[in-house]
Design a protein around this motif. Structure first.
Motif, mmCIF file in Angstrom:
data_model
loop_
_atom_site.group_PDB
_atom_site.id
_atom_site.type_symbol
_atom_site.label_atom_id
_atom_site.label_comp_id
_atom_site.label_asym_id
_atom_site.label_seq_id
_atom_site.Cartn_x
_atom_site.Cartn_y
_atom_site.Cartn_z
ATOM 1 N N GLU A 1 0.823 -1.210 0.000
ATOM 2 C CA GLU A 1 0.000 0.000 0.000
ATOM 3 C C GLU A 1 0.860 1.265 0.000
ATOM 4 N N VAL A 2 2.020 1.219 0.598
ATOM 5 C CA VAL A 2 2.939 2.362 0.536
ATOM 6 C C VAL A 2 3.356 2.602 -0.905
ATOM 7 N N GLU A 3 3.720 1.548 -1.607
ATOM 8 C CA GLU A 3 4.099 1.679 -3.019
ATOM 9 C C GLU A 3 2.943 2.274 -3.828
ATOM 10 N N ARG A 4 1.741 1.761 -3.608
ATOM 11 C CA ARG A 4 0.574 2.228 -4.367
ATOM 12 C C ARG A 4 0.279 3.689 -4.072
ATOM 13 N N SER A 5 0.344 4.081 -2.817
ATOM 14 C CA SER A 5 0.043 5.465 -2.449
ATOM 15 C C SER A 5 1.059 6.431 -3.042
ATOM 16 N N LEU A 6 2.331 6.057 -3.026
ATOM 17 C CA LEU A 6 3.364 6.905 -3.622
ATOM 18 C C LEU A 6 3.118 7.100 -5.111
ATOM 19 N N MET A 7 2.762 6.025 -5.785
ATOM 20 C CA MET A 7 2.501 6.111 -7.227
ATOM 21 C C MET A 7 1.267 6.952 -7.506
ATOM 22 N N GLU A 8 0.201 6.737 -6.757
ATOM 23 C CA GLU A 8 -1.054 7.452 -7.013
ATOM 24 C C GLU A 8 -0.932 8.949 -6.744
ATOM 25 N N GLN A 9 -0.049 9.315 -5.812
ATOM 26 C CA GLN A 9 0.109 10.731 -5.498
ATOM 27 C C GLN A 9 1.247 11.384 -6.277
ATOM 28 N N GLY A 10 1.771 10.649 -7.270
ATOM 29 C CA GLY A 10 2.713 11.237 -8.208
ATOM 30 C C GLY A 10 4.167 11.217 -7.797
ATOM 31 N N TYR A 11 4.497 10.505 -6.740
ATOM 32 C CA TYR A 11 5.894 10.446 -6.311
ATOM 33 C C TYR A 11 6.573 9.229 -6.955
ATOM 34 N N TYR A 12 6.703 9.261 -8.266
ATOM 35 C CA TYR A 12 7.163 8.075 -8.990
ATOM 36 C C TYR A 12 8.615 7.709 -8.666
ATOM 37 N N ASP A 13 9.495 8.720 -8.590
ATOM 38 C CA ASP A 13 10.895 8.424 -8.308
ATOM 39 C C ASP A 13 11.068 7.938 -6.861
ATOM 40 N N VAL A 14 10.245 8.474 -5.960
ATOM 41 C CA VAL A 14 10.301 8.033 -4.557
ATOM 42 C C VAL A 14 9.762 6.609 -4.447
ATOM 43 N N ALA A 15 8.724 6.308 -5.226
ATOM 44 C CA ALA A 15 8.173 4.956 -5.230
ATOM 45 C C ALA A 15 9.224 3.952 -5.705
ATOM 46 N N LYS A 16 9.994 4.339 -6.712
ATOM 47 C CA LYS A 16 11.065 3.465 -7.195
ATOM 48 C C LYS A 16 12.110 3.245 -6.102
ATOM 49 N N ALA A 17 12.438 4.327 -5.391
ATOM 50 C CA ALA A 17 13.409 4.213 -4.304
ATOM 51 C C ALA A 17 12.882 3.297 -3.204
ATOM 52 N N TYR A 18 11.589 3.404 -2.924
ATOM 53 C CA TYR A 18 10.989 2.557 -1.884
ATOM 54 C C TYR A 18 11.016 1.089 -2.310
ATOM 55 N N ILE A 19 10.737 0.829 -3.580
ATOM 56 C CA ILE A 19 10.768 -0.546 -4.097
ATOM 57 C C ILE A 19 12.175 -1.123 -3.986
ATOM 58 N N LEU A 20 13.180 -0.311 -4.339
ATOM 59 C CA LEU A 20 14.570 -0.765 -4.230
ATOM 60 C C LEU A 20 14.952 -1.002 -2.769
ATOM 61 N N TYR A 21 14.478 -0.114 -1.895
ATOM 62 C CA TYR A 21 14.734 -0.262 -0.462
ATOM 63 C C TYR A 21 14.095 -1.553 0.060
#
Length: 244
Positions: A62-82
């Motif tokens: 859900e963290v990944e989904r929320s980051l993507m939906e709110q437009g934080y695409y580069d942060v979402a990628k960082a979270y996925i890598l983390y």
């Protein structure tokens, strides 16, 4: 609200853990999120979790989904890598614990991963080295000795702190044996240990004559066990062989 961990245990829900994970992802992209941004992301995550049997994996999804939906695409990628990095760290710990057949070693491995740079001191490399030393029929003590030996073999000019990591495992092995010895002798706390050592003639009886049981138990609380982590393997090995 409770969270079911990967081990199957339940722990109290802590929203700060979610916020900190998101904040780290922003920082990895050299960004500083505002408190309102973090609050909005947390609210989005919590909204989807209502009514579900909550697991760590669901929260991360859900963290990944929320980051993507709110437009934080580069942060979402960082979270996925983390998240992937954390998974690999966990798998390395599990490999070692499963080979030794000692789940109680897990906290020691977690501490090592948190204190030593994972690129220079990866537990995945230790697990591979360790596998070469483990032989069929080894008992638990021998497997721990093999882990210590594997750590020592990884010491190099570029990675000298493997000796400190080897000391962590030696300290763990020693305390595991010590706990068994204390149980065998019916020693349950520091005061009873002092009594035993006085009875054996190793400590002077003046200790018991001048200090009450409560004072000796209080003295134990002043001992900083964390200082054991300052040892190198050679230093701790010498200390145990010469004085213990």
């Amino acid at each position: 609200m409770e969270i079911r961990k990967r081990s199957g245990q339940l722990e109290a829900y802590d929203p700060q853990k979610i916020i900190e994970a998101i904040r780290k992802s922003f920082r990895s992209r050299e960004k500083t999120p505002s408190e309102s941004e973090l609050a909005a992301l947390l609210a989005s995550v919590e909204l989807r979790l209502k009514g579900q049997e909550i697991t760590v994996e669901q929260i991360q999804d859900e963290v990944e989904r929320s980051l993507m939906e709110q437009g934080y695409y580069d942060v979402a990628k960082a979270y996925i890598l983390y998240r992937d990095h954390r998974t690999k760290l966990r798998q390395s710990r599990q490999m070692i614990c499963n080979t030794i057949q000692d789940a109680e070693l897990e906290p020691c491995l977690v501490q090592i991963q948190s204190e030593f740079d994972d690129e220079t001191y990866p537990l995945s490399s230790l697990a591979i080295q360790f596998a070469g030393f483990v032989k069929p029929g080894m008992d638990a003590k021998e497997r721990l000795d093999a882990l210590i030996k594997a750590s020592i073999e990884l010491i190099s000019q570029e990675a000298p702190d493997w000796e400190k990591i080897a000391a962590r495992f030696l300290n763990y092995s020693f305390h595991k044996q010590l706990a068994a010895d204390l149980r065998e002798r019916g020693i349950h706390d520091f005061y009873e240990k002092i009594v035993y050592l006085c009875d054996q003639g190793l400590y002077g009886t003046y200790i018991l004559e001048n200090y009450t049981p409560d004072e000796l138990r209080y003295a134990y609380t002043l001992i900083d066990e964390g200082r054991n982590d300052l040892f190198t393997w050679s230093g701790l090995d010498l200390l145990l062989k010469r004085y213990v």
